[in-house]
Design a protein around this motif. Structure first.
Motif, PDB file in Angstrom:
ATOM      1  N   PHE A   3      47.457  35.845  34.074  1.00  0.00           N
ATOM      2  CA  PHE A   3      48.158  36.740  34.041  1.00  0.00           C
ATOM      3  C   PHE A   3      48.960  37.371  32.510  1.00  0.00           C
ATOM      4  O   PHE A   3      49.405  38.736  32.328  1.00  0.00           O
ATOM      5  N   GLU A   4      49.273  36.033  31.953  1.00  0.00           N
ATOM      6  CA  GLU A   4      49.573  37.153  31.113  1.00  0.00           C
ATOM      7  C   GLU A   4      47.958  37.751  29.988  1.00  0.00           C
ATOM      8  O   GLU A   4      48.857  38.541  29.116  1.00  0.00           O
ATOM      9  N   VAL A  55      37.133  29.470  44.877  1.00  0.00           N
ATOM     10  CA  VAL A  55      38.124  30.176  43.210  1.00  0.00           C
ATOM     11  C   VAL A  55      36.706  30.631  42.613  1.00  0.00           C
ATOM     12  O   VAL A  55      36.622  31.390  42.076  1.00  0.00           O
ATOM     13  N   LYS A  56      35.997  29.522  42.618  1.00  0.00           N
ATOM     14  CA  LYS A  56      34.538  30.002  41.691  1.00  0.00           C
ATOM     15  C   LYS A  56      33.572  30.933  41.942  1.00  0.00           C
ATOM     16  O   LYS A  56      33.374  31.944  40.787  1.00  0.00           O
ATOM     17  N   ASN A 113      39.174  38.553  47.915  1.00  0.00           N
ATOM     18  CA  ASN A 113      39.950  38.239  48.348  1.00  0.00           C
ATOM     19  C   ASN A 113      39.680  37.615  49.029  1.00  0.00           C
ATOM     20  O   ASN A 113      40.250  36.769  49.958  1.00  0.00           O
ATOM     21  N   SER A 114      38.832  37.562  49.993  1.00  0.00           N
ATOM     22  CA  SER A 114      38.000  37.138  51.192  1.00  0.00           C
ATOM     23  C   SER A 114      38.082  34.976  50.534  1.00  0.00           C
ATOM     24  O   SER A 114      37.767  34.576  51.166  1.00  0.00           O
ATOM     25  N   TRP A 163      42.857  41.911  40.476  1.00  0.00           N
ATOM     26  CA  TRP A 163      44.018  41.392  39.839  1.00  0.00           C
ATOM     27  C   TRP A 163      44.170  40.339  41.348  1.00  0.00           C
ATOM     28  O   TRP A 163      45.118  39.230  40.632  1.00  0.00           O
ATOM     29  N   ASN A 164      45.756  41.083  42.404  1.00  0.00           N
ATOM     30  CA  ASN A 164      46.057  40.404  42.786  1.00  0.00           C
ATOM     31  C   ASN A 164      45.345  39.726  43.512  1.00  0.00           C
ATOM     32  O   ASN A 164      45.355  38.194  44.001  1.00  0.00           O
ATOM     33  N   ALA A 165      43.691  40.312  43.575  1.00  0.00           N
ATOM     34  CA  ALA A 165      42.687  38.480  44.656  1.00  0.00           C
ATOM     35  C   ALA A 165      43.058  37.701  44.008  1.00  0.00           C
ATOM     36  O   ALA A 165      42.662  36.802  44.474  1.00  0.00           O
ATOM     37  N   LEU A 166      42.064  37.600  42.666  1.00  0.00           N
ATOM     38  CA  LEU A 166      42.682  37.104  41.856  1.00  0.00           C
ATOM     39  C   LEU A 166      43.478  35.312  41.591  1.00  0.00           C
ATOM     40  O   LEU A 166      43.485  34.269  42.045  1.00  0.00           O
TER      41      LEU A 166
END
Length: 600
Positions: A433-434, A391-392, A383-384, A413-416
Motif C-alpha cells: 500500500f505504501e 498469493v505467489k 482475484n481468483s 491493487w485491490n486484488a493483490l
C-alpha cells in the motif's frame, strides 16, 4: 438502316389514335429515317420533346399500322411479346400506341443499348398480326417520397437478349454499385420475360435493397426466391438480420421458427444459425441462444469459431458460466482455435466458478500464442488466485500484466491487497500500500483504504489506522460508516476505548449515522476499559437486544454482577429478550448469590 441514340433510354408506351400521314426523318434531325417504298403504309413519326426534374429528354413516337411485309424494326428482328398491364397483368392488344423514350440520369442504366455487347432493347415488343401491331404496355416509373423505386412501381424493359448469365452479371454489377433502380428494373424485366437471375445476383440485389432501407421490396424478392427454391443460407441470413434491425429481434426469431416449421431449415447453413444466435445475444436471451445451438447440432452442422465466440460471450454476459464452459470445451473438442475474446470470457467464467486452474491454463495458452489478455481478465484471475490463497501465482500474473503493457489499476491493487490480507500477510499488505501511495496515488480508492484498514486492525495498529482515516478525509473521498467501524474496531483490539469514543464523536460530527456494529464495538471497548457510564449512555442512545446482551455479558465477565442484574431487569422491562449466553450467565450468577446468602 436506323441510327440509334447511344445513351440509355427509358420507355413508356401509351395508347394513341391512328394517323396515316407518311413522313420521313433524317438521322441527325432528332428523328429516324426509314427506307422509302419498303411498306405500303408508312408510320408517321412525330418527336415531342419534354423535360422533367432530372433534366432528362423525352421523345414521343406515334406509330400507325404497318403491313405484314415489315418484318424488322430498325433492321433488328422482332421478338413477339404480349401486352401486359403491370398493375393488372392481363393480355391486352392495341393497334396503335404511343412510345416515349426517356434519357436516364444513371450511368449504365439497363435500357436501350443496341449494337453493344449487352443489348437490352425496348423496341422488340412489336408483333405483326393481321396488319396490326401488338405492343406491351409498361408502367411509367413512380418514385416514393425519398426518390426510391418500389417493386410494384418499377418499370419493365423489353429484353432482346435471352442470356440469363449475361443479365445476372449485369444485376450483380448494378447492385454492387448501389444502383437500386436499375438493378430492380432489370430484375423485374427478367422475371416478366421468363428469365431467371442466378442465385449470386439475387443475393446481391437483396443486399443492395436492404442497404437502402427497402425491406418490403427485399421481402417480395425473397418470397419469389423461396417459391422458386433458389435460396441459400446467405439469403436467409440477410433477411433475418434485416428484420431484426427493422422490426426487432423478436420478429426475426418468430420468422426463424416459422421457417423451421416449414422444413426450410434444410437450406439453413451455419451462418443462419450464427445470425440467430447473434440476434438472441442482443436481447441477452441465453435460453433462445442455447436452443439454436442445440438445433444446429441436431441438423448435422458443426459450429464455427464465430458460433462458439458468440455462445461463450452471451452465456458469460448472462451469468451462465457452466454453459459458457461447455461451449468452450466443445470448441476445443472440434479442434477449433479459440480467439482472444472467447478465451478472456472463459477466464472470467472460470474465476466466477472458482476454477482457477483452468483459468490459469487458458491465460498461459494466450501468452504462448502471442495473444494479449486484457486487463479485466488479468484482474479476475489475480482475484481468483488470491481467494484460493495462491498469493505467489497471483503476483506472477501481476508480473505478466506489466510485461504485456498494461498499467495496473485500482482493481489490480485491490486484488493483490486482498490476496495478502486473506493469506494473513498484513505487513506485506502495508508495504504494498505504501508503494502504491508513492507511485500511483491516483489509483487509491475507498476499497483499497478499507482493505489496508482491516490489515491494521489485525495488527492492532490503531495509530496507523487513525492516520489513514485522516488521509481519507483530506483526500476528499466519500467515507462510509464501514470505514469508521474498522477504525473503532482497531482501537477496541488495541484496548484504546477512549480513542474509540473520540472516533465515534468525530463520526457523528461528520454526520455519519452509526450502526449496530459501531455501537457494539464501542460497548465492548468501554466494558474492557471499565467505562460504565459511557456504556449506559450508549444504551440510552440506541437500545436493542444485541447491545444489552453485549453489555450484560461484559459486566458478568468483569465481575460486575449487580450492575449486570440491574441492566438485565431494565432489559426485561423494555420488552427485549436475552440470548442464550446472557441467560446462562445470569442463571449462573444468581445461583452463586443464592448459595452465598444461605451460607451467611
Amino acid at each position: 438502316m436506323v441510327e440509334v441514340l447511344t445513351c440509355s433510354l427509358a420507355i413508356t408506351i401509351a395508347l394513341n389514335g391512328y394517323n396515316y400521314k407518311h413522313q420521313t426523318y433524317g438521322p441527325r434531325s432528332n428523328g429516324f429515317k426509314t427506307p422509302s417504298g419498303c411498306f405500303p403504309c408508312c408510320p408517321y413519326l412525330r418527336l415531342e420533346r419534354k423535360s422533367n426534374s432530372r433534366n432528362s429528354k423525352v421523345y414521343g413516337l406515334n406509330i400507325v399500322s404497318m403491313s405484314e411485309a415489315w418484318y424488322t424494326w430498325f433492321g433488328v428482328t422482332q421478338t413477339r411479346m404480349p401486352m401486359v398491364d403491370t398493375d393488372n397483368p392481363q393480355i391486352i392488344s392495341h393497334k396503335v400506341t404511343r412510345v416515349e423514350f426517356e434519357l436516364s440520369g444513371e450511368e449504365d442504366d439497363p435500357l436501350v443499348q443496341i449494337g453493344g455487347a449487352e443489348e437490352i432493347s425496348s423496341l422488340n415488343s412489336l408483333e405483326q398480326k393481321d396488319s396490326s401491331v401488338q405492343i406491351a404496355v409498361v408502367d411509367q416509373a413512380s418514385r416514393g417520397s425519398k426518390g426510391m423505386v418500389t417493386m410494384k412501381k418499377s418499370r419493365l424493359h423489353f429484353l432482346e437478349e435471352r442470356n440469363e448469365e449475361l443479365f445476372s452479371k449485369r444485376i450483380l454489377r448494378l447492385s454492387r454499385s448501389n444502383k437500386v433502380r436499375s438493378a430492380l428494373e432489370l430484375y423485374r424485366s427478367m422475371e416478366f420475360s421468363g428469365l431467371r437471375p442466378n442465385l449470386h445476383s439475387c443475393n446481391s440485389l437483396l443486399s443492395c435493397l436492404l442497404r437502402n432501407g427497402m425491406l418490403e421490396d427485399a421481402l417480395s424478392i425473397f418470397e419469389i426466391m423461396k417459391a422458386s427454391g433458389v435460396t441459400t443460407g446467405h439469403t436467409y441470413s440477410l433477411i433475418l438480420k434485416a428484420i431484426a434491425n427493422a422490426r426487432g429481434c423478436d420478429a426475426a426469431l418468430d420468422l426463424f421458427e416459422e421457417l423451421e416449421g416449414k422444413s426450410i431449415h434444410k437450406d439453413f447453413d451455419v451462418v443462419v444459425y450464427n445470425t440467430l444466435i447473434s440476434v438472441s445475444g442482443k436481447m441477452n436471451n441465453w435460453v433462445q441462444a442455447q436452443k439454436i445451438w442445440r438445433n444446429l447440432k441436431e441438423n448435422g452442422h458443426m459450429g464455427t469459431p464465430v458460433t462458439y465466440r458468440l455462445l461463450v460471450c452471451i452465456f458469460t454476459r448472462c451469468g451462465q458460466n457452466e454453459l459458457a464452459l461447455d461451449a468452450y470445451h466443445e470448441m476445443i473438442q472440434h479442434k477449433l482455435k479459440p480467439g482472444d475474446d472467447e478465451m478472456q470470457a472463459v477466464i472470467g467464467a472460470c474465476t466466477k466458478e472458482g476454477k482457477w486452474h483452468l483459468a490459469l491454463s487458458i491465460f498461459q495458452n494466450m501468452l504462448n500464442s502471442g495473444l494479449k489478455p486484457n486487463l479485466t481478465a488479468c484482474n479476475a484471475l489475480i482475484n481468483s488466485l488470491g481467494k484460493a490463497g495462491e498469493v505467489k501465482l497471483a503476483f506472477e500474473v501481476y508480473g505478466h500484466v506489466k510485461s504485456v503493457g498494461h498499467a495496473p489499476d485500482a482493481y489490480t491493487w485491490n486484488a493483490l491487497l486482498g490476496a495478502l490480507y486473506r493469506a494473513n500477510q498484513h505487513a506485506d499488505a502495508l508495504r504494498l500500500f505504501e508503494s502504491i501511495q508513492k507511485g500511483q496515488k491516483s489509483a487509491l480508492n475507498l476499497h483499497l483504504y478499507n482493505t489496508i484498514l482491516m490489515s491494521c486492525q489485525r495488527l492492532g495498529l490503531w495509530d496507523r489506522a487513525l492516520q489513514l482515516l485522516w488521509q481519507m478525509e483530506t483526500s476528499g473521498l466519500s467515507i462510509s460508516t464501514a470505514s469508521y467501524n474498522i477504525v473503532i474496531g482497531t482501537c477496541e483490539a488495541a484496548r484504546r476505548p477512549k480513542v474509540a469514543l473520540q472516533v465515534y464523536e468525530h463520526m457523528v460530527h461528520q454526520k455519519h449515522t452509526p450502526d449496530t456494529f459501531t455501537l457494539l464495538s464501542l460497548i465492548r471497548g468501554c466494558v474492557w476499559g471499565s467505562l460504565w457510564n459511557e456504556v449506559e449512555e450508549i444504551l440510552n442512545v440506541a437500545p436493542n437486544e444485541s447491545l444489552y446482551n453485549a453489555a450484560i455479558q461484559g459486566m458478568c465477565l468483569r465481575g460486575k454482577i449487580n450492575s449486570a442484574r440491574k441492566l438485565y431487569m431494565k432489559m426485561r422491562e423494555s420488552g427485549l429478550k436475552a440470548d442464550g449466553k446472557t441467560w446462562a450467565l445470569m442463571l449462573q450468577n444468581l445461583s452463586i448469590d443464592s448459595v452465598k446468602q444461605r451460607n451467611r
